[in-house]
Write a protein that holds these residues in place. Structure first.
Motif, PDB file in Angstrom:
ATOM      1  N   PHE A 103      50.084  37.757  31.364  1.00  0.00           N
ATOM      2  CA  PHE A 103      48.989  37.505  32.280  1.00  0.00           C
ATOM      3  C   PHE A 103      49.179  36.113  32.888  1.00  0.00           C
ATOM      4  O   PHE A 103      49.217  35.113  32.168  1.00  0.00           O
ATOM      5  CB  PHE A 103      47.640  37.592  31.568  1.00  0.00           C
ATOM      6  CG  PHE A 103      47.362  38.951  30.976  1.00  0.00           C
ATOM      7  CD1 PHE A 103      47.823  40.092  31.605  1.00  0.00           C
ATOM      8  CD2 PHE A 103      46.667  39.086  29.797  1.00  0.00           C
ATOM      9  CE1 PHE A 103      47.570  41.344  31.085  1.00  0.00           C
ATOM     10  CE2 PHE A 103      46.414  40.334  29.253  1.00  0.00           C
ATOM     11  CZ  PHE A 103      46.868  41.470  29.906  1.00  0.00           C
ATOM     12  N   ILE A 125      44.145  41.780  36.956  1.00  0.00           N
ATOM     13  CA  ILE A 125      43.471  42.152  35.710  1.00  0.00           C
ATOM     14  C   ILE A 125      41.971  42.144  35.970  1.00  0.00           C
ATOM     15  O   ILE A 125      41.389  41.092  36.256  1.00  0.00           O
ATOM     16  CB  ILE A 125      43.831  41.187  34.568  1.00  0.00           C
ATOM     17  CG1 ILE A 125      45.354  41.071  34.432  1.00  0.00           C
ATOM     18  CG2 ILE A 125      43.211  41.647  33.267  1.00  0.00           C
ATOM     19  CD1 ILE A 125      46.049  42.373  34.181  1.00  0.00           C
ATOM     20  N   TYR A 177      43.628  36.446  37.044  1.00  0.00           N
ATOM     21  CA  TYR A 177      44.802  36.694  36.211  1.00  0.00           C
ATOM     22  C   TYR A 177      45.498  37.961  36.704  1.00  0.00           C
ATOM     23  O   TYR A 177      44.866  39.011  36.850  1.00  0.00           O
ATOM     24  CB  TYR A 177      44.411  36.829  34.741  1.00  0.00           C
ATOM     25  CG  TYR A 177      44.155  35.497  34.082  1.00  0.00           C
ATOM     26  CD1 TYR A 177      45.165  34.830  33.400  1.00  0.00           C
ATOM     27  CD2 TYR A 177      42.903  34.892  34.156  1.00  0.00           C
ATOM     28  CE1 TYR A 177      44.943  33.599  32.809  1.00  0.00           C
ATOM     29  CE2 TYR A 177      42.664  33.659  33.566  1.00  0.00           C
ATOM     30  CZ  TYR A 177      43.697  33.026  32.896  1.00  0.00           C
ATOM     31  OH  TYR A 177      43.465  31.805  32.318  1.00  0.00           O
ATOM     32  N   LYS A 199      49.253  40.445  36.667  1.00  0.00           N
ATOM     33  CA  LYS A 199      50.386  40.867  35.842  1.00  0.00           C
ATOM     34  C   LYS A 199      51.431  41.497  36.749  1.00  0.00           C
ATOM     35  O   LYS A 199      51.128  42.403  37.515  1.00  0.00           O
ATOM     36  CB  LYS A 199      49.920  41.858  34.775  1.00  0.00           C
ATOM     37  CG  LYS A 199      51.018  42.321  33.833  1.00  0.00           C
ATOM     38  CD  LYS A 199      50.459  43.189  32.723  1.00  0.00           C
ATOM     39  CE  LYS A 199      49.916  44.483  33.273  1.00  0.00           C
ATOM     40  NZ  LYS A 199      49.498  45.413  32.192  1.00  0.00           N
ATOM     41  N   ILE A 202      39.066  40.130  32.010  1.00  0.00           N
ATOM     42  CA  ILE A 202      39.813  39.066  31.320  1.00  0.00           C
ATOM     43  C   ILE A 202      39.057  38.558  30.099  1.00  0.00           C
ATOM     44  O   ILE A 202      39.334  37.467  29.609  1.00  0.00           O
ATOM     45  CB  ILE A 202      40.121  37.898  32.279  1.00  0.00           C
ATOM     46  CG1 ILE A 202      38.807  37.224  32.734  1.00  0.00           C
ATOM     47  CG2 ILE A 202      40.922  38.356  33.472  1.00  0.00           C
ATOM     48  CD1 ILE A 202      39.026  35.935  33.503  1.00  0.00           C
ATOM     49  N   ILE A 207      41.272  37.492  27.227  1.00  0.00           N
ATOM     50  CA  ILE A 207      42.338  36.516  27.481  1.00  0.00           C
ATOM     51  C   ILE A 207      41.890  35.133  27.021  1.00  0.00           C
ATOM     52  O   ILE A 207      40.735  34.740  27.208  1.00  0.00           O
ATOM     53  CB  ILE A 207      42.700  36.495  28.985  1.00  0.00           C
ATOM     54  CG1 ILE A 207      43.250  37.860  29.415  1.00  0.00           C
ATOM     55  CG2 ILE A 207      43.716  35.404  29.295  1.00  0.00           C
ATOM     56  CD1 ILE A 207      43.560  37.953  30.900  1.00  0.00           C
TER      57      ILE A 207
END
Length: 525
Positions: free
Chosen positions: A316, A269, A307, A309, A272, A275
């Motif tokens: 995440f 990612i 992070y 995925k 972030i 997040i």
């Protein structure tokens, strides 16, 4: 004989032609349909009126199905019913008075940000008997969008690349069309695309397999508020072996956001900022494989968290990255309430008291190195070195109840130092390790004890002072200054009181004697 056979064949042909002219002919054609909206863009909660029109020569019956996106739109009314992404329309008109245009209104409600394609399919009966025709609806379609003003409308890409193929021209978020030429030996093209907004959705269409000639791959970015943007990549594969149709030689390019962890593909990612990070962590930009990504770091920068995925997942997952080995490792942690406890290894220069031994357990799906107590009665408890909100300390994990609790009684010491004995732990160290409620109780009890001691001291001092006053009066009294008889008490001397008592006694005796004589005289009479 031949003439007879010929006449029979001609007769049959004549009868067949005549029957065609008498019987109604059912043929299939495509009808004209139209879809109309009041607007192209709506807000969540808006009522949306959709008009579906069918055009024909003489329409008597209309049977339609209208499909829509049930996640974005909710069917309200119109037609003969609807729901679950399909609304139905069934209308009959008089055969004697057919219509040329049949219009039908459907009402929907906008649920949330997104886009919906509305498509019409079905059929109708058109014409006047005996020339009635069954007409198939062509399948008109139109799209509308629902936009939430509170959500981001950013539908740009942050990065776009082709695996092992050079993108021509270089990527720019504002450029939506790219033309690429590859050699005949290139049979596959994978597309890597990352949205500028972490909450935007990215959909790549087209097959990775390349055919000879033109191949088209598209990337559709849908912003959180439903806004969409399409990037098109035209890939031309050469017909002749090893001869690209462009003078630009393809170069190998690695997707900087692709990662493989334990054999499984992951995506890094790049942004972030949206997040929810662990408490005590903030967002920081970092150069990574020639591009810029954002990572989470704590104040002391003990941890730098990426992070990632997994393919096919929207979760995440936090990872740490080893730059020397260029490998990602999933971060081991436990979350309880607002706190997140990172399961750490005890530094090699530190050790624990001898009654604790090194062991392993599994917590939250992670194999954790921990310590156990030599007392078998505490076999359900494991002692773990954790990092939480900027501090390292030991925590006790109750495997029976799956609870993690701070355990200040266990203290690590340097290998060169002697272990810390419980008896050597000072009062203030123990006090600081207590909870807030325990500290309040300790302070309250201490104050009560101090007040009781002060009260006792005051009472003792009062009694002591009273005894001293009595002794002082006795010591200051002069017993030899006067005869004892003349000592007065309550304003009366002992001598005078004695004389009075004697006089009273004599008078009482004389009175008794007189009374006795009178009684004797009465008896004699």
């Amino acid at each position: 004989m031949k003439r007879k056979i010929l006449s029979i064949v001609l007769s049959l042909v004549f009868i067949f032609v005549l029957s065609l002219s008498i019987l109604p002919i059912n043929c299939f054609a495509q009808g004209e349909t139209y879809i109309n909206f009041e607007n192209k863009t709506y807000n969540p909660g808006d009522e949306i009126n959709v008009t579906v029109s069918v055009k024909g020569e003489a329409i008597s019956v209309v049977t339609l199905e209208v499909t829509y996106n049930p996640e974005v739109l909710e069917y309200v009314s119109g037609g003969t019913g609807g729901g679950a992404g399909v609304a139905k329309i069934y209308v009959t008109h008089s055969v004697a008075e057919p219509v040329t245009l049949s219009s039908h209104k459907l009402v929907f409600k906008a649920l949330k940000a997104g886009s919906s394609n509305i498509k019409v399919s079905g059929g109708m009966s058109d014409g006047v008997p005996p020339n009635l025709k069954d007409v198939t609806i062509a399948g008109a379609s139109a799209s509308l969008s629902v936009v939430d003003a509170t959500l981001s409308s950013n539908a740009n890409l942050r990065a776009l690349s082709l695996i092992n193929i050079k993108l021509t021209p270089s990527f720019s978020p504002d450029r939506t069309t790219y033309d690429v030429a590859v050699a005949n030996s290139v049979t596959e093209c994978r597309v890597s695309a990352r949205a500028a907004d972490a909450n935007a959705k990215v959909e790549v269409t087209g097959t990775p397999k390349l055919q000879i000639g033109l191949n088209t791959r598209t990337v559709v970015v849908t912003a959180p508020d439903g806004t969409q943007k399409t990037y098109t990549i035209n890939i031309t594969r050469s017909e002749t072996a090893d001869e690209p149709t462009s003078s630009d030689e393809p170069t190998v390019s690695e997707d900087p956001f692709a990662a493989t962890v334990e054999g499984a593909p992951y995506t890094i990612i790049s942004d972030i900022s949206t997040i929810q990070l662990f408490k005590g962590f903030t967002v920081k930009e970092k150069e990574f494989k020639g591009t810029t990504v954002t990572v989470a770091v704590d104040e002391a920068e003990n941890y730098e968290i990426f992070y990632l995925k997994a393919d096919g997942s929207e979760e995440f997952v936090p990872f740490t990255y080893d730059e020397e080995t260029e490998t990602f490792t999933k971060l081991a942690y436990i979350t309880q309430g607002e706190f997140t406890y990172i399961l750490a290894d005890l530094p090699s220069e530190l050790a624990v008291p001898e009654n604790y031994y090194r062991s392993n357990t599994r917590i939250n799906g992670f194999d954790v190195c921990c310590y156990s107590d030599s007392d078998s009665a505490l076999s359900d408890f494991y002692y773990i070195y954790c990092y939480n909100d900027g501090k390292y300390s030991f925590y006790r994990y109750d495997s029976a109840e799956n609870v993690l609790q701070r355990f200040p009684e266990l203290k690590a010491f340097k290998q060169t130092d002697a272990p810390i004995d419980d008896e050597e732990i000072g009062f203030f160290d123990r006090f600081s390790s207590l909870t807030v409620n325990a500290k309040v109780i300790v302070i309250s009890v201490t104050l009560l004890l101090v007040a009781a001691i002060v009260l006792i001291v005051l009472v003792v001092m009062k009694l002591f002072k009273r005894d001293n006053n009595i002794e002082d009066e006795i010591e200051t009294f002069d017993f030899d200054s006067e005869p004892f008889e003349s000592v007065s008490l309550n304003n009366f001397s002992f001598a005078s009181e004695t004389e009075d008592l004697d006089e009273d006694y004599d008078e009482s005796e004389e009175t008794d004697d007189l009374i006795g004589l009178e009684d004797d005289e009465q008896e004699e009479e």
